[in-house]
Design a protein around this motif. Structure first.
Motif, short mmCIF file in Angstrom:
data_model
loop_
_atom_site.label_atom_id
_atom_site.label_comp_id
_atom_site.label_asym_id
_atom_site.label_seq_id
_atom_site.Cartn_x
_atom_site.Cartn_y
_atom_site.Cartn_z
N TRP A 162 18.04 39.57 13.94
CA TRP A 162 18.61 40.49 12.95
C TRP A 162 19.00 39.73 11.69
O TRP A 162 18.83 40.21 10.57
N SER A 163 19.54 38.53 11.84
CA SER A 163 19.95 37.74 10.68
C SER A 163 18.76 37.33 9.83
O SER A 163 18.90 37.06 8.63
N ARG A 164 17.56 37.27 10.46
CA ARG A 164 16.34 36.93 9.71
C ARG A 164 15.61 38.17 9.19
O ARG A 164 14.53 38.05 8.62
N GLY A 165 16.18 39.35 9.40
CA GLY A 165 15.55 40.58 8.90
C GLY A 165 14.54 41.17 9.84
O GLY A 165 13.78 42.06 9.45
N ASN A 166 14.52 40.71 11.10
CA ASN A 166 13.62 41.29 12.11
C ASN A 166 14.46 42.18 13.01
O ASN A 166 15.20 41.70 13.88
N TRP A 167 14.35 43.51 12.80
CA TRP A 167 15.23 44.44 13.50
C TRP A 167 14.54 45.16 14.67
O TRP A 167 15.12 46.07 15.26
N SER A 168 13.32 44.78 14.98
CA SER A 168 12.52 45.53 15.97
C SER A 168 13.15 45.52 17.35
O SER A 168 12.91 46.43 18.15
N SER A 169 13.96 44.52 17.68
CA SER A 169 14.58 44.46 19.01
C SER A 169 15.66 45.52 19.18
O SER A 169 16.05 45.85 20.31
N CYS A 188 18.53 53.35 9.98
CA CYS A 188 17.94 52.87 8.73
C CYS A 188 18.48 53.65 7.54
O CYS A 188 18.47 54.88 7.53
N ASP A 189 18.96 52.94 6.53
CA ASP A 189 19.46 53.54 5.29
C ASP A 189 18.88 52.76 4.12
O ASP A 189 19.26 51.61 3.87
N ALA A 190 17.92 53.38 3.42
CA ALA A 190 17.20 52.69 2.34
C ALA A 190 18.10 52.28 1.19
O ALA A 190 17.74 51.42 0.39
N LYS A 191 19.30 52.89 1.09
CA LYS A 191 20.20 52.58 -0.03
C LYS A 191 21.15 51.43 0.28
O LYS A 191 21.97 51.06 -0.56
N LYS A 192 21.06 50.90 1.50
CA LYS A 192 21.92 49.78 1.86
C LYS A 192 21.12 48.49 1.97
O LYS A 192 19.90 48.50 2.11
N SER A 193 21.82 47.37 1.89
CA SER A 193 21.18 46.07 2.08
C SER A 193 22.03 45.25 3.05
O SER A 193 23.20 44.97 2.77
N PRO A 194 21.47 44.88 4.21
CA PRO A 194 20.13 45.21 4.68
C PRO A 194 20.02 46.69 5.06
O PRO A 194 21.03 47.36 5.25
N ILE A 195 18.79 47.15 5.17
CA ILE A 195 18.58 48.57 5.40
C ILE A 195 18.89 48.99 6.83
O ILE A 195 19.11 50.16 7.09
N CYS A 196 18.92 48.03 7.76
CA CYS A 196 19.14 48.37 9.17
C CYS A 196 20.55 48.00 9.62
O CYS A 196 21.10 46.97 9.22
N SER A 197 21.11 48.86 10.44
CA SER A 197 22.39 48.60 11.09
C SER A 197 22.36 49.28 12.45
O SER A 197 21.47 50.10 12.72
N CYS A 198 23.32 48.96 13.31
CA CYS A 198 23.38 49.57 14.63
C CYS A 198 24.22 50.85 14.57
O CYS A 198 25.17 50.95 13.78
#
Length: 829
Positions: free
Chosen positions: A327-334, A305-315
């Motif tokens: 992930w494309s819908r902004g659901n990164w919990s998986s 997680c990086d709050a300065k990036k969009s989207p904030i999550c990456s692998c």
């Protein structure tokens, strides 16, 4: 520790309009000296009040503790949080069995301390720490009363100084913070905070039974998952193992009058408010809800997680989204899964050849994953131990913890702007080979480019020699620009903005004199306003200052790596054409010298403000010398380099002459002395030797200037042979140090504190570096932690100096400034 959002405000102040009808003891409750709604008691020092109150939005009555001398932001502790009194008939008293109880009008017990005591001779006492204690009174006059119960052991939603957040390792019994159910209902809510001491201690914030936020591991000074947390002498947290099963976390402030604490709101936000005495209001110093990345496991397993990036999550590198559509819908919990099998997995799958060994991807300034396991105190053993353990997915090292490794999922990895830890994520060798190939290509290209550039440079030099004059100057300028670009490539610019020259020219009205804030040997500083309205300070390297290029690069390299509230913050830089500029946060009150040495402005600096400035400078220096990841010697500390923000808080600035020390380096020598006459330590000015103690000398001069309101470099006294240090020593010898104090200061009850500061100033400016205290000891001295201060020896430079250089050939190489401009020699450093 070191954390404004409006929070719940309770209808507390109505209580102050009522007299305490049934309380006689002032800060005591007994069976005969009880309180009845709306009565209250106040601690002996007047800091805290206990009484009846109603939260906003309800008429229910509760007994609680809150601040007395300042407006209360929230109630710290509530006794009957699950059973309110439904009218104004409530009474708090000592029952027949010696317990502290709350009764309603029907004499029903709504709340009890519920301990075994010795009967009705017990008493409850509200202390100046905010702790309410129930004491068993001794029949023997020579024996002290014993404490049978205390409110600090039955915490509610607030964690104040000297409380203990604890866990019993044997029974797993925990003393935790619990939120209110809502701003109008103090009953136990969904959120709780506990100390989890297993493996490596951390603080967890829970939403029911689900982990909601965590602090990161404890390293003996701070929780490394909280970048804003500071390790400050006498301020901060302590983790204690009492050897009887209990591990507890507590904290304290050296300044008793500093009001700050932590509490968890009903919405799950943990925050730290502090009382701003100047503006008479509460401010929020820190909060766990600064960004979405603060939520535990926001990006799922192996997510980043990086709050300065969009989207904030990456692998993480070597991983890819487990469910691409989600992930494309902004659901990164998986979360993410591995792209390639690790060496152990390949062998397990029946491969006859394991192939190349795994490698590691380096992630800097991150919050390490949850569930760290300690493995070794030695840094050089970390990687080896991880590779030898098939379950090890990553490792990290912190000097206060040692080697940490993680098995299973890596959860809650987060990127920070500064601080944090370096995490090494284990990946298959195939993930690194492409990177190495790319590096090889880049390296080859760089070699070729360097050869071409060198050949071109040689011919350009030969040509410039023949033509001379203007062409030679252009070549020199080009060389400087190439030197700058080369240095820029070495600086981590991830957190810095690269501004365009035209943008800065527009912001400063083309660097007009009307916007000029000041000028030094490097050039000028201008006030600017960007198109988005943000005010900035632009430091423009003078085109005529050949020596300024190194200082420009050095300052960018140093200050981009350190962050502290008492250091000025670098926002970005610009290097275009022949312009080199640094962009800082704007400090509206300019330098300390602009206040301290101005006959009118210095009236705004009463002693309390001056002491706060002294304290802030100390904390900034302590961070540079001891608490930052780098060890930095400033080398040009002076009043003009102490900037003041809108609230007159100090920020140390101008790191152009700063030097970074290695881990085992205590001092260094240079032929290129840089600094300002009047502030340089004798061993630095005369021998080129600098260390932490040379910064301490400069601080001592600044300290005496703050106390006296007089500038060391432009000292005018009837006795022209004396400097400020000489005058301070003269008054010290005559036992008349108060004669040194600025007449604008009202000494009054601060006399002892002022004399102590003069004593410390003289100790810091002693001629021998070995005699001077370290900055951590200075903080202990001015905060009165060290009661008896040593007598200082005669300081250096007690007589007025001239700017004429005499003496050794080494000294003749040095140049000094007789004002506030920093001058340096041109010799190699």
């Amino acid at each position: 520790m070191i954390l404004l959002r409006k929070v719940r405000v309770f209808s507390l102040f109505i209580l102050s309009h009522y007299a305490v009808k049934f309380c006689i003891g002032g800060d005591i409750i007994t069976a005969s000296e009880y309180i009845q709604d709306p009565g209250s008691i106040i601690s002996s020092g007047g800091l805290y009040k206990l009484g009846f109150f109603s939260p906003n939005g309800t008429t229910n009555r509760y007994v609680g503790i809150w601040h007395n001398k300042i407006p209360a932001l929230n109630v710290f502790w509530v006794a009957n949080r699950e059973k309110p009194v439904l009218d104004s008939s409530g009474v708090m008293t000592i029952s027949n069995d010696g317990n502290l109880v709350i009764l309603n009008g029907k004499k029903e017990v709504l709340w009890s301390s519920n301990v075994s005591t010795s009967g009705a001779n017990a008493k409850a006492h509200l202390l100046d720490t905010g702790n309410l204690i129930l004491q068993k009174q001794s029949s023997n006059m020579s024996t002290n009363d014993t404490t049978a119960w205390e409110s600090f052991q039955t915490m509610c939603d607030t964690f104040i100084a000297k409380m203990k957040l604890s866990t019993n390792l044997r029974t797993n019994e925990k003393k935790v913070l619990t939120s209110w159910k809502s701003p109008s209902d103090p009953s136990i809510g969904s959120f709780s905070i506990s100390l989890e001491p297993l493996n490596i201690p951390e603080v967890f914030l829970w939403n029911g039974t689900t982990l909601y936020w965590r602090s990161g591991p404890w390293n003996g000074k701070v929780f490394i998952g909280i970048p804003e947390m500071e390790s400050v002498y006498l301020d901060g947290f302590t983790l204690v193992d009492d050897k009887e099963g209990y591990v507890y976390l507590t904290y304290n402030f050296a300044e008793v009058s500093y009001f700050s604490y932590f509490f968890v709101r009903s919405n799950g936000e943990l925050l730290q408010p502090f009382w701003d005495e100047k503006y008479k209001k509460w401010r929020i110093d820190w909060s766990t809800q600064a960004s979405d990345c603060d939520v535990y496991g926001k990006c799922g397993p192996f997510g980043y997680c990086d709050a300065k990036k969009s989207p904030i999550c990456s692998c993480l590198r070597g991983y890819e989204p487990k469910k691409v559509e989600e992930w494309s819908r902004g659901n990164w919990s998986s979360g993410c899964i591995q792209k390639s099998l690790l060496q152990c997995a390949r062998l397990k799958n029946g491969s006859t050849k394991a192939g190349k060994i795994d490698g590691f991807v380096k992630l800097e300034n991150v919050k390490v994953p949850n569930y760290a396991i300690w493995s070794s105190p030695l840094e050089d053993k970390c990687q080896e131990q991880c590779l030898s353990n098939c379950s090890c997915a990553a490792y990290a090292y912190d000097a206060g913890v040692g080697c940490m490794y993680w098995s299973g999922d890596l959860i809650d990895v987060r990127k920070f702007s500064y601080a944090g830890t370096t995490l090494y994520v284990r990946v298959a060798h195939t993930e690194l080979e492409g990177k190495r190939d790319l590096r090889a290509i880049i390296a080859t290209a760089a070699v070729v480019a360097t050869v071409i550039f060198s050949i071109g440079t040689f011919f350009a030099w030969q040509k410039s020699k023949k033509r001379g004059g203007k062409d030679g100057e252009q070549f020199s300028k080009a060389s400087s620009e190439n030197m700058l670009r080369g240095s820029l490539s070495k600086v981590n610019l991830q957190e810095l903005v690269l501004y365009k020259l035209e943008e800065l020219a527009a912001a400063t009205s083309n660097f007009s004199d009307a916007n000029k804030l000041g000028e030094g040997g490097f050039g000028a500083v201008y006030r600017g306003r960007l198109l988005n309205g943000k005010e900035i300070a632009v430091k423009r390297l003078s085109g005529a200052s050949g020596q300024g290029l190194r200082e420009f690069i050095n300052e960018m390299e140093v200050i981009s790596k350190v962050q502290h509230r008492n250091l000025v913050r670098l926002l970005g830089c610009c290097a275009e054409q022949d312009e080199k500029l640094l962009i800082y946060e704007f400090m509206p009150n300019k330098g300390l010298d602009a206040f301290l040495f101005d006959p009118l402005k210095r009236e705004q600096l009463d002693w309390r403000r001056r002491f706060n400035i002294i304290d802030g400078i100390c904390r900034g220096l302590l961070y540079l010398h001891r608490d930052s990841r780098l060890r930095i010697i400033h080398r040009d500390l002076k009043t003009s380099n102490i900037l003041l923000d809108e609230e007159l808080n100090p920020r140390i600035s101008d790191f152009g002459t700063a030097r970074i020390f290695g881990g085992k380096e205590d001092q260094a020598d240079t032929l290129r002395v840089m600094g300002t006459y009047g502030y340089m330590a004798p061993e630095y000015a005369m021998e080129g030797r600098f260390s932490e103690k040379s910064d301490v000398f400069s601080f001592g001069v600044v300290l005496l200037e703050i106390v006296s309101g007089r500038q060391n470099n432009s000292f005018n006294e009837e006795d022209q042979s004396l400097s400020l240090l000489g005058l301070a020593w003269k008054y010290w010898e005559e036992d008349n140090v108060l004669a040194l104090v600025d007449p604008k200061i009202s000494v009054g009850c601060s006399e002892i504190e002022i004399i102590r500061c003069i004593n410390v100033g003289l100790l810091c400016t002693q001629e021998l570096a070995t005699d001077r205290p370290t900055i951590s000891t200075v903080i202990s001295m001015i905060s009165n932690e060290i009661v008896g201060l040593p007598r200082p020896n005669k300081p250096a430079f007690t007589e007025r100096q001239t700017t004429t250089d005499t003496g050794s050939s080494r000294q003749s190489q040095k140049k000094y400034s007789a004002n506030n401009v920093t001058i340096t020699a041109l010799e190699g450093r």
